[in-house]
Design a protein around this motif. Sequence first.
Motif, PDB file in Angstrom:
ATOM      1  N   GLN A  60      15.027 -10.776  -5.916  1.00  7.79           N
ATOM      2  CA  GLN A  60      14.441 -10.002  -6.827  1.00  7.79           C
ATOM      3  C   GLN A  60      13.360  -9.955  -6.419  1.00  7.79           C
ATOM      4  O   GLN A  60      12.597  -8.277  -6.185  1.00  7.79           O
ATOM      5  CB  GLN A  60      13.890 -10.480  -8.585  1.00  7.79           C
ATOM      6  N   ALA A  61      12.161 -10.046  -5.679  1.00 11.34           N
ATOM      7  CA  ALA A  61      10.952 -10.180  -4.782  1.00 11.34           C
ATOM      8  C   ALA A  61      11.146  -9.342  -3.454  1.00 11.34           C
ATOM      9  O   ALA A  61      11.097  -8.377  -3.188  1.00 11.34           O
ATOM     10  CB  ALA A  61      11.098 -11.308  -4.634  1.00 11.34           C
ATOM     11  N   THR A  62      12.717  -9.478  -3.038  1.00 11.41           N
ATOM     12  CA  THR A  62      12.897  -8.790  -1.903  1.00 11.41           C
ATOM     13  C   THR A  62      13.289  -7.498  -2.125  1.00 11.41           C
ATOM     14  O   THR A  62      12.711  -6.678  -1.577  1.00 11.41           O
ATOM     15  CB  THR A  62      14.386  -9.957  -1.134  1.00 11.41           C
ATOM     16  N   GLU A  64      11.958  -6.590  -5.367  1.00  8.17           N
ATOM     17  CA  GLU A  64      10.685  -5.256  -5.691  1.00  8.17           C
ATOM     18  C   GLU A  64      10.316  -4.119  -4.321  1.00  8.17           C
ATOM     19  O   GLU A  64      10.311  -3.432  -4.352  1.00  8.17           O
ATOM     20  CB  GLU A  64       9.717  -6.111  -5.953  1.00  8.17           C
ATOM     21  N   GLY A  65      10.836  -5.169  -3.178  1.00  4.27           N
ATOM     22  CA  GLY A  65       9.816  -4.199  -1.675  1.00  4.27           C
ATOM     23  C   GLY A  65       9.884  -3.366  -1.085  1.00  4.27           C
ATOM     24  O   GLY A  65      10.312  -2.381  -1.023  1.00  4.27           O
ATOM     25  N   GLU A  68       9.854  -0.323  -4.129  1.00  6.47           N
ATOM     26  CA  GLU A  68       9.062   0.389  -3.304  1.00  6.47           C
ATOM     27  C   GLU A  68       9.041   1.383  -2.537  1.00  6.47           C
ATOM     28  O   GLU A  68       8.474   2.512  -2.347  1.00  6.47           O
ATOM     29  CB  GLU A  68       8.228  -0.371  -3.131  1.00  6.47           C
ATOM     30  N   SER A 270       7.089 -18.962  -2.031  1.00  9.88           N
ATOM     31  CA  SER A 270       6.673 -18.726  -3.264  1.00  9.88           C
ATOM     32  C   SER A 270       5.142 -18.989  -4.156  1.00  9.88           C
ATOM     33  O   SER A 270       4.474 -19.713  -2.501  1.00  9.88           O
ATOM     34  CB  SER A 270       7.380 -19.599  -4.612  1.00  9.88           C
ATOM     35  N   ARG A 291       8.537 -10.092  -0.394  1.00 16.14           N
ATOM     36  CA  ARG A 291       7.990  -8.971  -0.770  1.00 16.14           C
ATOM     37  C   ARG A 291       8.108  -7.881   0.422  1.00 16.14           C
ATOM     38  O   ARG A 291       8.962  -6.743   0.758  1.00 16.14           O
ATOM     39  CB  ARG A 291       6.946  -8.445  -2.496  1.00 16.14           C
ATOM     40  N   THR A 292       6.796  -8.065   1.070  1.00 19.39           N
ATOM     41  CA  THR A 292       7.387  -7.689   2.582  1.00 19.39           C
ATOM     42  C   THR A 292       8.027  -7.200   3.467  1.00 19.39           C
ATOM     43  O   THR A 292       7.906  -5.820   3.783  1.00 19.39           O
ATOM     44  CB  THR A 292       5.951  -7.660   2.770  1.00 19.39           C
ATOM     45  N   GLY A 294      11.395  -6.855   1.895  1.00 14.54           N
ATOM     46  CA  GLY A 294      12.000  -5.796   1.675  1.00 14.54           C
ATOM     47  C   GLY A 294      11.861  -5.031   1.983  1.00 14.54           C
ATOM     48  O   GLY A 294      12.277  -3.667   1.855  1.00 14.54           O
ATOM     49  N   GLU A 339       4.537 -13.816  -2.590  1.00 11.21           N
ATOM     50  CA  GLU A 339       4.600 -12.757  -2.965  1.00 11.21           C
ATOM     51  C   GLU A 339       5.915 -12.596  -4.389  1.00 11.21           C
ATOM     52  O   GLU A 339       6.286 -11.709  -4.767  1.00 11.21           O
ATOM     53  CB  GLU A 339       5.162 -11.735  -1.631  1.00 11.21           C
ATOM     54  N   TYR A 340       6.067 -14.227  -4.387  1.00 10.18           N
ATOM     55  CA  TYR A 340       7.013 -13.943  -5.508  1.00 10.18           C
ATOM     56  C   TYR A 340       6.640 -15.742  -6.176  1.00 10.18           C
ATOM     57  O   TYR A 340       6.281 -16.616  -5.599  1.00 10.18           O
ATOM     58  CB  TYR A 340       8.818 -13.885  -5.315  1.00 10.18           C
TER      59      TYR A 340
END
Length: 342
Positions: A60-62, A64-65, A68, A270, A291-292, A294, A339-340
């Motif tokens: 999910q965090a990936t 989101e990146g 975005e 995390s 996230r970065t 991603g 980031e998550y």
Amino acid sequence: MVLRGSGAETVRRQLAVAAAGLLLLAGCADPDDDGGGSKPGGGAKGVAFFGFAKANSFSQATFEGVKEQAGKAGVKAEFFDANFDAQAQIRQMQDAITSKRFGVFVVQANDGTASVPVVRKAVQSGIAVVVQFTPVGPRYSTADPQVPGAISLVDVPVRNGERLGRLGAGACRTVKAKPCEVAYLEGLKALPLDNARTEAVVKTLRSAPDVKVVAQIEGGYTRDSGRKAMQDLLQAHPGVDVVIGSSQALFGAEGVAKGKDIRYVGNGASRQAVAAVREGRWYGIPYLPIRTAGAKAAELGLTKARGGTVAASTDMSTLVPNGGELTKDLIASSGITGEYDE
């Protein structure tokens, strides 16, 4: 006015020729080129993200990146949820190729070896494929693409194992016991990727002075599996000094080992894992900015889809200080928070 006779016939022939010409031009045009195609110089179609599972916080965090970065480029991103099922994920990729809706694939392969044919097909279909986090192919010691034409942005499993081993050896230097007893809670013994990582962890530890690997136990990737592994470990080796494992497993293991002076090295990035290191509960972690990464994957794919030139391979550890080997002091000085959430 109504035309009759030879004049009318002439006009009808001219109209027929013109119509045929229009049909020929239409046949030569790309039926999928709606101004947002993936051809060089054009805009990119949507971004398809094939994550491990929607229920997985890492994926999910990936995403989101990815989402975005896609938004910044004016396209949409879509999460395809295979729920850790490798064959379902492969079918989803095949369907997405057929749909011709996407100019970019970002792939977190549940089975990197089984995914090779469909990734190759996607590349041959003109889709910019970014292999993200886990390699697609049988080799776990390189960040290089193993499918020609794909882009690789991965955490190399063998290098990740070496980082875990070095952090474990570093933790051993903070204890008085000689030799320092270390246990590794491996991921899943059924996964070739985890076996490659385990071999690298153990090899690195055994090359360090005054370090003794006393146990290799399957710790898995949940708190429950970590609790069970820690119970088994402490029964066999109650004096263990350092325990290495996935961050999820260690959060379970901690509760079992309350009161024992054990140094932990967690494999996870995390916010909770970063906090455990900052608070001194854990010695260190190999950190990755999920996230970065991603966003970086989407950027690479969109750039290639639009005809740009990008690096064929990037090791995710190069995106953070010290190759991601972070201990309390480095986390404090870098300001990294994670980031998550687990």
